[in-house]
Design a protein around this motif. Structure first.
Motif, PDB file in Angstrom:
ATOM      1  N   TYR A  76       0.930  -0.799  -0.249  1.00  0.00           N
ATOM      2  CA  TYR A  76      -0.079  -0.210   0.194  1.00  0.00           C
ATOM      3  C   TYR A  76       0.925   1.459   0.108  1.00  0.00           C
ATOM      4  CZ  TYR A  76      -3.562  -2.826   1.437  1.00  0.00           C
ATOM      5  OH  TYR A  76      -4.424  -4.534   1.352  1.00  0.00           O
ATOM      6  N   THR A  77      -0.027   2.451   0.206  1.00  0.00           N
ATOM      7  CA  THR A  77       0.927   3.686   0.097  1.00  0.00           C
ATOM      8  C   THR A  77       1.866   3.952   0.430  1.00  0.00           C
ATOM      9  OG1 THR A  77      -1.030   4.427  -2.028  1.00  0.00           O
ATOM     10  CG2 THR A  77       0.725   6.423  -0.056  1.00  0.00           C
ATOM     11  N   ASN A  78       2.618   4.160   0.712  1.00  0.00           N
ATOM     12  CA  ASN A  78       4.227   4.406   1.792  1.00  0.00           C
ATOM     13  C   ASN A  78       4.018   6.108   0.990  1.00  0.00           C
ATOM     14  OD1 ASN A  78       4.625   2.462   4.331  1.00  0.00           O
ATOM     15  ND2 ASN A  78       3.348   2.008   2.492  1.00  0.00           N
ATOM     16  N   THR A  79       4.469   7.809   1.858  1.00  0.00           N
ATOM     17  CA  THR A  79       4.623   8.804   1.046  1.00  0.00           C
ATOM     18  C   THR A  79       4.870   9.554   1.742  1.00  0.00           C
ATOM     19  OG1 THR A  79       2.440   7.920  -1.048  1.00  0.00           O
ATOM     20  CG2 THR A  79       3.633  10.407  -0.670  1.00  0.00           C
ATOM     21  N   PHE A  80       6.247  10.366   1.413  1.00  0.00           N
ATOM     22  CA  PHE A  80       6.603  10.981   2.426  1.00  0.00           C
ATOM     23  C   PHE A  80       6.784  12.471   1.443  1.00  0.00           C
ATOM     24  CE2 PHE A  80       7.894   7.019   3.880  1.00  0.00           C
ATOM     25  CZ  PHE A  80       7.127   6.410   4.905  1.00  0.00           C
ATOM     26  N   SER A 109       7.764   1.776  -2.951  1.00  0.00           N
ATOM     27  CA  SER A 109       7.181   0.285  -2.855  1.00  0.00           C
ATOM     28  C   SER A 109       7.731  -0.483  -2.083  1.00  0.00           C
ATOM     29  CB  SER A 109       7.228  -0.078  -4.619  1.00  0.00           C
ATOM     30  OG  SER A 109       8.101   0.438  -4.899  1.00  0.00           O
ATOM     31  N   ARG A 110       9.150  -0.285  -1.888  1.00  0.00           N
ATOM     32  CA  ARG A 110      10.046  -1.353  -1.178  1.00  0.00           C
ATOM     33  C   ARG A 110      11.045  -0.756   0.181  1.00  0.00           C
ATOM     34  NH1 ARG A 110      10.452  -4.534  -5.578  1.00  0.00           N
ATOM     35  NH2 ARG A 110       8.727  -6.847  -6.430  1.00  0.00           N
ATOM     36  N   VAL A 111      10.962  -1.340   1.128  1.00  0.00           N
ATOM     37  CA  VAL A 111      12.033  -0.418   1.697  1.00  0.00           C
ATOM     38  C   VAL A 111      13.217  -1.502   2.527  1.00  0.00           C
ATOM     39  CG1 VAL A 111      10.679  -0.837   4.502  1.00  0.00           C
ATOM     40  CG2 VAL A 111      12.107   0.908   4.582  1.00  0.00           C
ATOM     41  N   ALA A 112      14.157  -1.158   3.020  1.00  0.00           N
ATOM     42  CA  ALA A 112      15.108  -1.831   2.674  1.00  0.00           C
ATOM     43  C   ALA A 112      15.468  -2.140   4.356  1.00  0.00           C
ATOM     44  CB  ALA A 112      16.586  -1.002   2.650  1.00  0.00           C
ATOM     45  N   MET A 113      16.246  -3.193   4.193  1.00  0.00           N
ATOM     46  CA  MET A 113      16.058  -3.742   5.590  1.00  0.00           C
ATOM     47  C   MET A 113      17.662  -4.273   6.395  1.00  0.00           C
ATOM     48  SD  MET A 113      13.878  -6.204   6.221  1.00  0.00           S
ATOM     49  CE  MET A 113      14.302  -7.163   7.796  1.00  0.00           C
ATOM     50  N   ASP A 124      17.417   4.481   1.586  1.00  0.00           N
ATOM     51  CA  ASP A 124      17.502   4.039   0.211  1.00  0.00           C
ATOM     52  C   ASP A 124      16.773   4.238  -0.034  1.00  0.00           C
ATOM     53  OD1 ASP A 124      18.084   0.706  -1.860  1.00  0.00           O
ATOM     54  OD2 ASP A 124      18.980   0.690  -0.201  1.00  0.00           O
ATOM     55  N   TYR A 125      16.879   4.791  -2.154  1.00  0.00           N
ATOM     56  CA  TYR A 125      15.739   4.842  -2.333  1.00  0.00           C
ATOM     57  C   TYR A 125      15.849   3.811  -3.647  1.00  0.00           C
ATOM     58  CZ  TYR A 125      16.544   9.351   0.082  1.00  0.00           C
ATOM     59  OH  TYR A 125      16.893  10.571   1.593  1.00  0.00           O
ATOM     60  N   THR A 126      16.638   2.291  -3.447  1.00  0.00           N
ATOM     61  CA  THR A 126      16.239   1.792  -5.274  1.00  0.00           C
ATOM     62  C   THR A 126      15.087   1.700  -4.806  1.00  0.00           C
ATOM     63  OG1 THR A 126      18.050   0.417  -4.032  1.00  0.00           O
ATOM     64  CG2 THR A 126      16.658  -0.613  -5.893  1.00  0.00           C
ATOM     65  N   PHE A 127      14.506   1.578  -4.491  1.00  0.00           N
ATOM     66  CA  PHE A 127      12.433   0.906  -4.940  1.00  0.00           C
ATOM     67  C   PHE A 127      11.896   2.515  -4.237  1.00  0.00           C
ATOM     68  CE2 PHE A 127      14.776  -2.929  -4.798  1.00  0.00           C
ATOM     69  CZ  PHE A 127      14.197  -3.029  -5.554  1.00  0.00           C
ATOM     70  N   ALA A 128      12.185   3.773  -4.621  1.00  0.00           N
ATOM     71  CA  ALA A 128      11.316   5.151  -4.085  1.00  0.00           C
ATOM     72  C   ALA A 128      11.206   5.701  -4.911  1.00  0.00           C
ATOM     73  CB  ALA A 128      12.011   5.463  -3.262  1.00  0.00           C
ATOM     74  N   VAL A 129      10.350   5.992  -5.640  1.00  0.00           N
ATOM     75  CA  VAL A 129       9.928   7.226  -6.589  1.00  0.00           C
ATOM     76  C   VAL A 129      10.091   8.509  -6.585  1.00  0.00           C
ATOM     77  CG1 VAL A 129       8.491   8.235  -8.564  1.00  0.00           C
ATOM     78  CG2 VAL A 129       8.695   5.491  -8.287  1.00  0.00           C
ATOM     79  N   ASN A 158       3.630  15.796   4.993  1.00  0.00           N
ATOM     80  CA  ASN A 158       2.857  14.654   5.536  1.00  0.00           C
ATOM     81  C   ASN A 158       3.369  12.750   5.243  1.00  0.00           C
ATOM     82  OD1 ASN A 158       0.122  16.085   5.868  1.00  0.00           O
ATOM     83  ND2 ASN A 158      -0.008  15.727   3.936  1.00  0.00           N
ATOM     84  N   ALA A 159       3.505  12.581   6.655  1.00  0.00           N
ATOM     85  CA  ALA A 159       3.730  10.877   5.503  1.00  0.00           C
ATOM     86  C   ALA A 159       2.781   9.676   6.098  1.00  0.00           C
ATOM     87  CB  ALA A 159       5.385  11.287   7.083  1.00  0.00           C
ATOM     88  N   VAL A 160       3.245   9.468   4.904  1.00  0.00           N
ATOM     89  CA  VAL A 160       1.945   8.111   5.352  1.00  0.00           C
ATOM     90  C   VAL A 160       2.728   6.553   5.196  1.00  0.00           C
ATOM     91  CG1 VAL A 160      -0.318   6.648   4.215  1.00  0.00           C
ATOM     92  CG2 VAL A 160       0.104   9.797   4.045  1.00  0.00           C
ATOM     93  N   ILE A 161       1.951   6.067   6.099  1.00  0.00           N
ATOM     94  CA  ILE A 161       3.035   4.355   6.643  1.00  0.00           C
ATOM     95  C   ILE A 161       1.975   3.488   6.891  1.00  0.00           C
ATOM     96  CG2 ILE A 161       4.944   2.881   7.848  1.00  0.00           C
ATOM     97  CD1 ILE A 161       6.284   5.726   8.822  1.00  0.00           C
ATOM     98  N   ASN A 162       1.976   2.386   5.898  1.00  0.00           N
ATOM     99  CA  ASN A 162       1.367   1.923   5.203  1.00  0.00           C
ATOM    100  C   ASN A 162       2.147   0.325   5.332  1.00  0.00           C
ATOM    101  OD1 ASN A 162      -0.914  -0.143   4.960  1.00  0.00           O
ATOM    102  ND2 ASN A 162      -1.743   0.599   4.149  1.00  0.00           N
ATOM    103  N   THR A 163       2.121  -0.590   6.406  1.00  0.00           N
ATOM    104  CA  THR A 163       2.897  -2.304   6.235  1.00  0.00           C
ATOM    105  C   THR A 163       1.819  -3.426   6.059  1.00  0.00           C
ATOM    106  OG1 THR A 163       2.743  -1.988   8.623  1.00  0.00           O
ATOM    107  CG2 THR A 163       4.730  -1.372   7.565  1.00  0.00           C
ATOM    108  N   LEU A 164       0.922  -2.889   5.795  1.00  0.00           N
ATOM    109  CA  LEU A 164      -0.374  -4.347   5.659  1.00  0.00           C
ATOM    110  C   LEU A 164       0.025  -4.722   4.894  1.00  0.00           C
ATOM    111  CD1 LEU A 164      -4.308  -2.584   5.898  1.00  0.00           C
ATOM    112  CD2 LEU A 164      -2.823  -4.012   7.305  1.00  0.00           C
TER     113      LEU A 164
END
Length: 237
Positions: A76-80, A109-113, A124-129, A158-164
């Motif tokens: 889901y959307t994760n926007t900053f 769309s993906r977050v590094a860990m 890490d912005y590999t999977f960030a637009v 605004n920051a929106v985090i969704n890990t569902l």
């Protein structure tokens, strides 16, 4: 083949009438997966990190054959949004709503860990637009549209985090607040009951908001994730 010592070893009898044992290995990281299997394709795999006491986690393994790295796929959307002084067109007004488009932002769309301790690598912005020269990390926002005490000012930070859908949530013990600010504050902070969804509205002139407890840490949630969501690779010796 040389087996990675980090892989978890399992043994089982080959048959009920034989003492011969099959030694199987389950990977604790994408590097383990690359070294103890014939897998050569990036994708979603079940990984069994030490940080989760061996409980499986759905991990996207990236560059698996060259430089394996772990990512969490965000369904889901994760926007900053980073609204900074460069967005102003008109200065010295109570609410600086006359701004330049587009605002700096990032959609992950993906977050590094870091698989060793399940912490987020937010830069890490590999999977960030990214739009514009966005420089904030995952979980952060910035607003420069007027002092937080001013009522009626629109807030862009605004920051929106969704890990569902990941089976993970951000550690509930993480502290959130002002990272760097002048006349600023978090005007709105909401977290869903299950902990998977977090939204932040930052306000200030300028206000930089986000996690004060860094790095953010991912923990297992109670959410059910189907076996079909990832591939299970088991290596044998």
């Amino acid at each position: 083949m040389v087996w990675n010592d980090a892989c978890v070893k399992l043994t089982q009898s080959k048959s009920s009438n034989s003492e011969e044992q099959l030694v199987m290995l389950i990977p604790e990281s994408c590097a383990d997966l690359a070294s103890c299997s014939v897998t050569s394709t990036d994708g979603e795999y079940w990984i069994y990190p030490k940080a989760t006491s061996g409980q499986r986690v759905k991990i996207y393994c990236h560059n698996i054959r060259t430089n394996p790295k772990e990512y969490i796929t965000l369904k889901y959307t994760n926007t900053f949004v980073e609204h900074d002084p460069s967005n102003f067109m008109t200065r010295w007004q109570t609410c600086r709503t006359d701004y330049k488009l587009p605002l700096k932002s990032a959609i992950f769309s993906r977050v590094a860990m870091n698989i060793q301790d399940m912490t987020v690598i937010g830069s890490d912005y590999t999977f960030a637009v990214r739009t514009g020269n966005f420089k904030l990390e995952f979980g952060e926002a910035q607003d420069c549209n007027g002092y937080s005490s001013m009522s009626g000012c629109h807030r862009f930070g605004n920051a929106v985090i969704n890990t569902l859908g990941t089976g993970l949530i951000l550690d509930r013990n993480a502290k959130w607040g002002l990272i760097n600010a002048h006349k600023a504050g978090i005007q709105n902070f909401e977290r869903s009951e299950d902990g998977a969804e977090i939204s932040i509205t930052c306000a200030g002139y300028c206000g930089h908001c986000g996690p004060l407890s860094k790095p953010l840490r991912l923990i297992l949630s109670s959410e059910f994730v189907s076996d079909k969501e990832a591939r299970a690779e088991v290596c044998r010796m």
